[in-house]
Design a protein around this motif. Structure first.
Motif, PDB file in Angstrom:
ATOM      1  N   VAL A   1       0.822  -1.223   0.000  1.00 38.94           N
ATOM      2  CA  VAL A   1       0.000   0.000   0.000  1.00 38.94           C
ATOM      3  C   VAL A   1       0.858   1.277   0.000  1.00 38.94           C
ATOM      4  N   GLU A   2       0.476   2.200  -0.868  1.00 43.33           N
ATOM      5  CA  GLU A   2       1.091   3.529  -0.899  1.00 43.33           C
ATOM      6  C   GLU A   2       0.041   4.569  -0.514  1.00 43.33           C
ATOM      7  N   ASP A   3       0.502   5.749  -0.091  1.00 46.97           N
ATOM      8  CA  ASP A   3      -0.457   6.820   0.205  1.00 46.97           C
ATOM      9  C   ASP A   3      -1.043   7.309  -1.111  1.00 46.97           C
TER      10      ASP A   3
ATOM     11  N   PHE B   1       4.798   7.584  -0.343  1.00 48.36           N
ATOM     12  CA  PHE B   1       5.237   6.684   0.722  1.00 48.36           C
ATOM     13  C   PHE B   1       4.638   5.303   0.482  1.00 48.36           C
TER      14      PHE B   1
ATOM     15  N   PHE C   1       4.158   1.481   2.668  1.00 48.90           N
ATOM     16  CA  PHE C   1       4.387   0.745   3.919  1.00 48.90           C
ATOM     17  C   PHE C   1       5.597  -0.163   3.762  1.00 48.90           C
TER      18      PHE C   1
ATOM     19  N   TYR D   1       6.700  -2.832   6.158  1.00 47.16           N
ATOM     20  CA  TYR D   1       6.647  -3.719   7.329  1.00 47.16           C
ATOM     21  C   TYR D   1       7.970  -4.476   7.432  1.00 47.16           C
TER      22      TYR D   1
ATOM     23  N   THR E   1      -9.672  -4.383   6.759  1.00 45.20           N
ATOM     24  CA  THR E   1      -9.775  -2.938   6.497  1.00 45.20           C
ATOM     25  C   THR E   1      -9.250  -2.666   5.089  1.00 45.20           C
TER      26      THR E   1
ATOM     27  N   TYR F   1      -7.821   8.940   9.706  1.00 45.00           N
ATOM     28  CA  TYR F   1      -6.542   8.855  10.385  1.00 45.00           C
ATOM     29  C   TYR F   1      -5.920  10.217  10.607  1.00 45.00           C
TER      30      TYR F   1
ATOM     31  N   PHE G   1       5.669  14.883   3.724  1.00 44.46           N
ATOM     32  CA  PHE G   1       4.557  14.303   4.496  1.00 44.46           C
ATOM     33  C   PHE G   1       3.704  15.426   5.083  1.00 44.46           C
TER      34      PHE G   1
ATOM     35  N   TYR H   1       2.402   0.333  17.626  1.00 47.47           N
ATOM     36  CA  TYR H   1       3.238  -0.571  16.838  1.00 47.47           C
ATOM     37  C   TYR H   1       4.083   0.230  15.852  1.00 47.47           C
TER      38      TYR H   1
ATOM     39  N   SER I   1       7.657   3.578   6.745  1.00 44.34           N
ATOM     40  CA  SER I   1       7.274   3.707   5.340  1.00 44.34           C
ATOM     41  C   SER I   1       8.493   4.083   4.529  1.00 44.34           C
TER      42      SER I   1
ATOM     43  N   TYR J   1       2.194   3.655  15.329  1.00 47.73           N
ATOM     44  CA  TYR J   1       0.745   3.605  15.116  1.00 47.73           C
ATOM     45  C   TYR J   1       0.085   3.255  16.443  1.00 47.73           C
TER      46      TYR J   1
ATOM     47  N   LEU K   1      -6.453  -2.966  13.537  1.00 50.17           N
ATOM     48  CA  LEU K   1      -5.764  -3.987  12.750  1.00 50.17           C
ATOM     49  C   LEU K   1      -4.378  -3.482  12.358  1.00 50.17           C
ATOM     50  N   LEU K   2      -3.498  -4.388  12.017  1.00 47.15           N
ATOM     51  CA  LEU K   2      -2.105  -3.991  11.735  1.00 47.15           C
ATOM     52  C   LEU K   2      -1.949  -3.528  10.300  1.00 47.15           C
TER      53      LEU K   2
END
Ligand SMILES: COc1cccc(CC(=N)NC(=O)c2cccnc2OC2CCNCC2)c1
Length: 386
Positions: free
Chosen positions: A72-74, A79, A81, A83, A173, A187, A202, A290, A294, A309, A385-386
């Motif tokens: 996923v990107e913004d 950006f 993610f 992980y 989600t 968010y 950002f 958590y 990014s 987060y 959710l993560l």
């Protein structure tokens, strides 16, 4: 045609919204296990299913690299993610996990991993019903294989494998609106390192604001201010479980966590999960976040954004505002650039006062094969959710 796939699935359909005559709860009854499709769904010819055993460093690296380059990107594609491997091992192996729910798609010829989707078991309460569900996450298709309609068959395959374990509901989600959100959450971001956030795009310098004024605006003390504020330890699991179970009762949808879940999901793990509590004649408060960095796509000075987060927070004695301010203080101290939160639970009560700014997107929450007649306000939702 919009939602061609989702109109075939047992999910709340837009046309049913607000139809109070439909009963809340499972949309379809369980299928007898003997009638669940025993063999995997067919993939397009060049591809094959693989089960991703995250125990092996090699598989973990393959999954990490697929997500790091294709997840996923913004909205402005600045950006993505990122992980970490440790995070993925933690996220995918909670108590009772099934390796068969960690599903990859690879190219038969090259053995290259090109897509991924996961489920983990979770006991989730919806109103008064505690339901065994799968939490679905990390749906990722390689950028070069988009719009080949791989996602629908991957969703059907993870659903089939979840059914084989006699689980009939799921939670997930997405940043996009599908049939039909149980809640739409906003968010928010709290700058910790405003100079870097502005440099990577950002954040933007506020109107009539100088950089030095901005740095001063977001300045935080060097250490937490609440007496008795300390890192959570193994010995705290029973007390934190009691505190959290009591606190989550107020929400319409929330996880039903036992001590084993708390031990897995909330014990601190370096650069994965941080959790703190306030102990003054007993454990009275708890906060956690958590770590999800990014990748900064195309910036000369920085390659990564270190983001925290907000996870689960409970305040019974220390005001939530003060507790979360301590969370910001320790996150800043640990070198995080930004602290993110959704407006779920009681988060709205501190967001503005602690200088969070609204993000430019929304996170939609979904349940699979479970109808709620009314969408929830974010403040009625106790699930992260993560
Ligand atoms: C800053 O880097 C980003 C990289 C990719 C996407 C986004 C925007 C975004 N989509 N953010 C969220 O979904 C988000 C914002 C605040 C809190 N949790 C969030 O998502 C969590 C929960 C769902 N799975 C992803 C992580 C930001």
């Amino acid at each position: 045609k919009r939602h061609k796939f989702w109109e075939t699935q047992p999910v709340g359909q837009f046309k049913d919204l607000g139809n109070p005559s439909l009963p809340e709860g499972p949309i379809e009854p369980p299928t007898p296990l003997s009638e669940v499709k025993q063999e995997p769904y067919n993939l397009p010819v060049p591809y094959e299913w693989i089960t991703c055993d995250m125990d092996t460093e090699e598989m973990c690296s393959e999954v990490y690299n697929l997500l790091a380059n294709n997840y996923v990107e913004d909205d402005e594609n600045m950006f993505r993610f990122n992980y970490s491997k440790d995070f993925l091992q933690w996220a995918l192996r909670p108590p009772g996990y099934h390796t068969s729910w960690h599903i990859g798609v690879r190219v038969k010829a090259s053995k290259k991993l090109v897509a991924f989707i996961t489920g983990v078991p979770a006991r989730i309460r919806a109103k008064d019903a505690v339901v065994n569900m799968a939490e679905i996450n990390f749906l990722c298709v390689h950028k070069k294989l988009r719009s080949k309609r791989l996602a629908p068959v991957m969703i059907k395959e993870v659903t089939r494998r979840v059914h084989l374990e006699n689980i009939w509901q799921a939670a997930y989600t997405a940043g996009v609106v599908l049939p039909t959100p149980i809640s739409t959450c906003q968010y928010w971001h709290r700058s910790l390192n405003p100079k870097k956030l502005i440099d990577v795009g950002f954040s933007r310098l506020g109107a009539r604001m100088t950089m030095s004024r901005t740095i001063k605006l977001y300045k935080l003390p060097d250490s937490s201010i609440t007496p008795g504020f300390r890192k959570m330890e193994l010995r705290d699991v029973p007390a934190v479980t009691r505190l959290l179970r009591g606190y989550l009762k107020q929400f319409i949808v929330a996880p039903d966590l036992d001590e084993h879940d708390v031990q897995h999901w909330l014990l601190p793990k370096e650069d994965v999960i941080d959790s703190f509590l306030v102990e003054s004649s007993g454990v009275t408060d708890f906060c956690s976040f958590y770590t999800l960095p990014s990748t900064v796509i195309g910036n000369q000075n920085y390659s990564t954004l270190k983001a925290a987060y907000s996870y689960y927070n409970v305040s019974t004695k220390t005001p939530l505002l003060q507790l979360m301010n301590d969370a910001l203080i320790v996150a800043k101290k640990k070198g995080y650039d930004v602290f993110n939160a959704l407006d779920v639970m009681e988060n709205e009560s501190f967001l503005k006062e602690l200088k969070f700014g609204p993000g430019d997107g929304q996170l939609q929450y979904y349940l699979y094969n479970y109808r709620l007649n009314q969408a929830l306000r974010p403040s009625e939702l106790g699930l992260v959710l993560l």
